[in-house]
Write an enzyme that holds these catalytic residues in place. Sequence first.
Site, PDB file in Angstrom:
ATOM      1  N   GLY A 175      -6.967   3.861  10.880  1.00  0.00           N
ATOM      2  CA  GLY A 175      -7.614   2.586  10.545  1.00  0.00           C
ATOM      3  C   GLY A 175      -7.810   2.331   9.065  1.00  0.00           C
ATOM      4  O   GLY A 175      -8.533   1.409   8.675  1.00  0.00           O
ATOM      5  N   THR A 176      -7.126   3.110   8.223  1.00  0.00           N
ATOM      6  CA  THR A 176      -7.282   2.882   6.774  1.00  0.00           C
ATOM      7  C   THR A 176      -6.802   1.480   6.375  1.00  0.00           C
ATOM      8  O   THR A 176      -7.431   0.806   5.566  1.00  0.00           O
ATOM      9  CB  THR A 176      -6.493   3.921   5.940  1.00  0.00           C
ATOM     10  OG1 THR A 176      -5.161   3.996   6.451  1.00  0.00           O
ATOM     11  CG2 THR A 176      -7.133   5.287   5.995  1.00  0.00           C
ATOM     12  N   GLY A 177      -5.687   1.060   6.984  1.00  0.00           N
ATOM     13  CA  GLY A 177      -5.121  -0.256   6.627  1.00  0.00           C
ATOM     14  C   GLY A 177      -6.043  -1.390   7.063  1.00  0.00           C
ATOM     15  O   GLY A 177      -6.258  -2.360   6.321  1.00  0.00           O
ATOM     16  N   CYS A 178      -6.595  -1.269   8.286  1.00  0.00           N
ATOM     17  CA  CYS A 178      -7.518  -2.300   8.796  1.00  0.00           C
ATOM     18  C   CYS A 178      -8.738  -2.394   7.886  1.00  0.00           C
ATOM     19  O   CYS A 178      -9.173  -3.487   7.501  1.00  0.00           O
ATOM     20  CB  CYS A 178      -7.990  -1.960  10.204  1.00  0.00           C
ATOM     21  SG  CYS A 178      -6.658  -1.742  11.388  1.00  0.00           S
ATOM     22  N   LYS A 185       0.840  -1.204   0.000  1.00  0.00           N
ATOM     23  CA  LYS A 185       0.000   0.000   0.000  1.00  0.00           C
ATOM     24  C   LYS A 185       0.871   1.250   0.000  1.00  0.00           C
ATOM     25  O   LYS A 185       1.807   1.347   0.790  1.00  0.00           O
ATOM     26  CB  LYS A 185      -0.876   0.026   1.256  1.00  0.00           C
ATOM     27  CG  LYS A 185      -1.825  -1.141   1.372  1.00  0.00           C
ATOM     28  CD  LYS A 185      -2.517  -1.161   2.733  1.00  0.00           C
ATOM     29  CE  LYS A 185      -1.563  -1.403   3.868  1.00  0.00           C
ATOM     30  NZ  LYS A 185      -2.219  -1.637   5.167  1.00  0.00           N
ATOM     31  N   THR A 204      -7.287   9.502   8.881  1.00  0.00           N
ATOM     32  CA  THR A 204      -6.879   8.256   8.213  1.00  0.00           C
ATOM     33  C   THR A 204      -6.595   7.154   9.225  1.00  0.00           C
ATOM     34  O   THR A 204      -5.856   6.218   8.946  1.00  0.00           O
ATOM     35  CB  THR A 204      -5.612   8.504   7.363  1.00  0.00           C
ATOM     36  OG1 THR A 204      -4.615   9.093   8.217  1.00  0.00           O
ATOM     37  CG2 THR A 204      -5.877   9.388   6.174  1.00  0.00           C
TER      38      THR A 204
HETATM   39  N1  ATP Z   1      -4.913  10.445   1.872  1.00  0.00           N
HETATM   40  C1  ATP Z   1      -5.331   9.397   1.168  1.00  0.00           C
HETATM   41  N2  ATP Z   1      -6.173   9.542   0.106  1.00  0.00           N
HETATM   42  C2  ATP Z   1      -6.608   8.480  -0.605  1.00  0.00           C
HETATM   43  N3  ATP Z   1      -6.250   7.196  -0.316  1.00  0.00           N
HETATM   44  C3  ATP Z   1      -5.416   6.970   0.727  1.00  0.00           C
HETATM   45  C4  ATP Z   1      -4.911   8.046   1.523  1.00  0.00           C
HETATM   46  N4  ATP Z   1      -4.118   7.512   2.522  1.00  0.00           N
HETATM   47  C5  ATP Z   1      -4.144   6.175   2.342  1.00  0.00           C
HETATM   48  N5  ATP Z   1      -4.898   5.836   1.253  1.00  0.00           N
HETATM   49  C6  ATP Z   1      -5.183   4.476   0.787  1.00  0.00           C
HETATM   50  O1  ATP Z   1      -5.715   3.770   1.921  1.00  0.00           O
HETATM   51  C7  ATP Z   1      -5.297   2.411   1.898  1.00  0.00           C
HETATM   52  C8  ATP Z   1      -4.556   2.102   3.181  1.00  0.00           C
HETATM   53  O2  ATP Z   1      -3.227   2.562   3.044  1.00  0.00           O
HETATM   54  P1  ATP Z   1      -2.259   3.038   4.199  1.00  0.00           P
HETATM   55  O3  ATP Z   1      -0.893   2.973   3.615  1.00  0.00           O
HETATM   56  O4  ATP Z   1      -2.726   4.349   4.728  1.00  0.00           O
HETATM   57  O5  ATP Z   1      -2.524   1.929   5.310  1.00  0.00           O
HETATM   58  P2  ATP Z   1      -1.955   1.836   6.763  1.00  0.00           P
HETATM   59  O6  ATP Z   1      -0.784   2.751   6.937  1.00  0.00           O
HETATM   60  O7  ATP Z   1      -1.751   0.401   7.022  1.00  0.00           O
HETATM   61  O8  ATP Z   1      -3.146   2.378   7.689  1.00  0.00           O
HETATM   62  P3  ATP Z   1      -3.329   2.281   9.303  1.00  0.00           P
HETATM   63  O9  ATP Z   1      -1.989   1.969   9.895  1.00  0.00           O
HETATM   64  O10 ATP Z   1      -3.901   3.592   9.747  1.00  0.00           O
HETATM   65  O11 ATP Z   1      -4.341   1.211   9.533  1.00  0.00           O
HETATM   66  C9  ATP Z   1      -4.479   2.260   0.624  1.00  0.00           C
HETATM   67  O12 ATP Z   1      -5.326   1.827  -0.421  1.00  0.00           O
HETATM   68  C10 ATP Z   1      -3.969   3.679   0.371  1.00  0.00           C
HETATM   69  O13 ATP Z   1      -3.612   3.891  -0.972  1.00  0.00           O
HETATM   70  C1  HMH Z   2      -6.256  -2.428  17.676  1.00  0.00           C
HETATM   71  C2  HMH Z   2      -5.575  -1.771  16.528  1.00  0.00           C
HETATM   72  N1  HMH Z   2      -5.251  -2.509  15.453  1.00  0.00           N
HETATM   73  C3  HMH Z   2      -4.636  -1.942  14.391  1.00  0.00           C
HETATM   74  C4  HMH Z   2      -4.321  -0.588  14.381  1.00  0.00           C
HETATM   75  C5  HMH Z   2      -3.589   0.023  13.202  1.00  0.00           C
HETATM   76  O1  HMH Z   2      -4.283   1.018  12.613  1.00  0.00           O
HETATM   77  C6  HMH Z   2      -4.691   0.159  15.537  1.00  0.00           C
HETATM   78  N2  HMH Z   2      -4.431   1.486  15.615  1.00  0.00           N
HETATM   79  N3  HMH Z   2      -5.321  -0.453  16.577  1.00  0.00           N
END
Ligand code: ATP
Ligand code: HMH
Length: 267
Positions: free
Chosen positions: A208-211, A175, A206
Amino acid sequence: MTVSRALTIAGSDSGGGAGIQADLKTFTVLGVYGMSALTAITAQNTLGVHSIYNLPLQAIEEQIDAVASDIGVDAVKTGMLSQVPIIETVARKIKEHNIPNLVVDPVMVAKGGAKLLESDSQHALITHLLPLATVVTPNLPEAEVLTGLSIRTVEDMKEAAKKIHAFGPRYVVVKGGHLEGDALDILFDGETFEIFVTDRYETRHTHGTGCTFSAAITAELAKGRSIHAAVETAKDFITCAIRDTLGLGQGHGPTNHWAYGKSKQRV
Ligand SMILES: Nc1ncnc2c1ncn2[C@@H]1O[C@H](COP(=O)(O)OP(=O)(O)OP(=O)(O)O)[C@@H](O)[C@H]1O
Ligand SMILES: Cc1ncc(CO)c(N)n1
């Protein structure tokens, strides 16, 4: 009516934006029946993680046994698994119950900087969980830790995807949320790369975007969709959730888990 069933094995985020709360909201909006096995409880809000309580291994095992032996699981995702014994237990249980469609979100650090994976656990993740994974979804810092590479460009992301694929998952999604410019993610199947790209939205909400993204992939795999279709829907889902922000909290607020469903209703 048969409903698809998805399980999240992850930590609780009291703030509701990440962890199992994000996963269950995402499953629901995508029409999948959600179940959970908690690995840890965090006291957390949009400003940061205040405390972490890992649950006993027996509690984790019994939750997985309870749902897998009765309700059944079409797809499973893992999130926060902070310690080596937790990773080992979860991997053993996934194998024992023959749970298909494993999505591994290699959660390491929360948005505010708190460590959710202890340092000696990184190796356990690689040796125990990645070989079982259908797909693993690292963000850039996680991909750097897993590979030892420094990732600054799309070419670097491709190199990292190749190295992570060699650990055994069937697919890798690197990502690019942490890169500058468009929000660009790469799907690698061991041979070819596919790029999923959208505009980047300027927002601090942003958390929890990854979750949410990996939960959406899990929901779609539970329905029997292809990996291509699952990542496409997940990208659409997270883009709507980031774009239509809820504006909650004083720090990194949650994304809007309703947004994708509402946009589909409008079409
Ligand atoms: N500002 C943004 N605008 C549009 N898409 C975004 C943005 N930030 C992240 N994304 C998208 O969101 C998804 C999650 O990516 P990201 O790299 O932010 O995950 P993450 O760091 O694991 O998140 P978290 O640790 O908060 O759960 C990907 O598809 C990424 O391209
Ligand atoms: C419990 C939990 N899982 C995953 C993340 C990563 O976004 C968070 N902040 N908290």
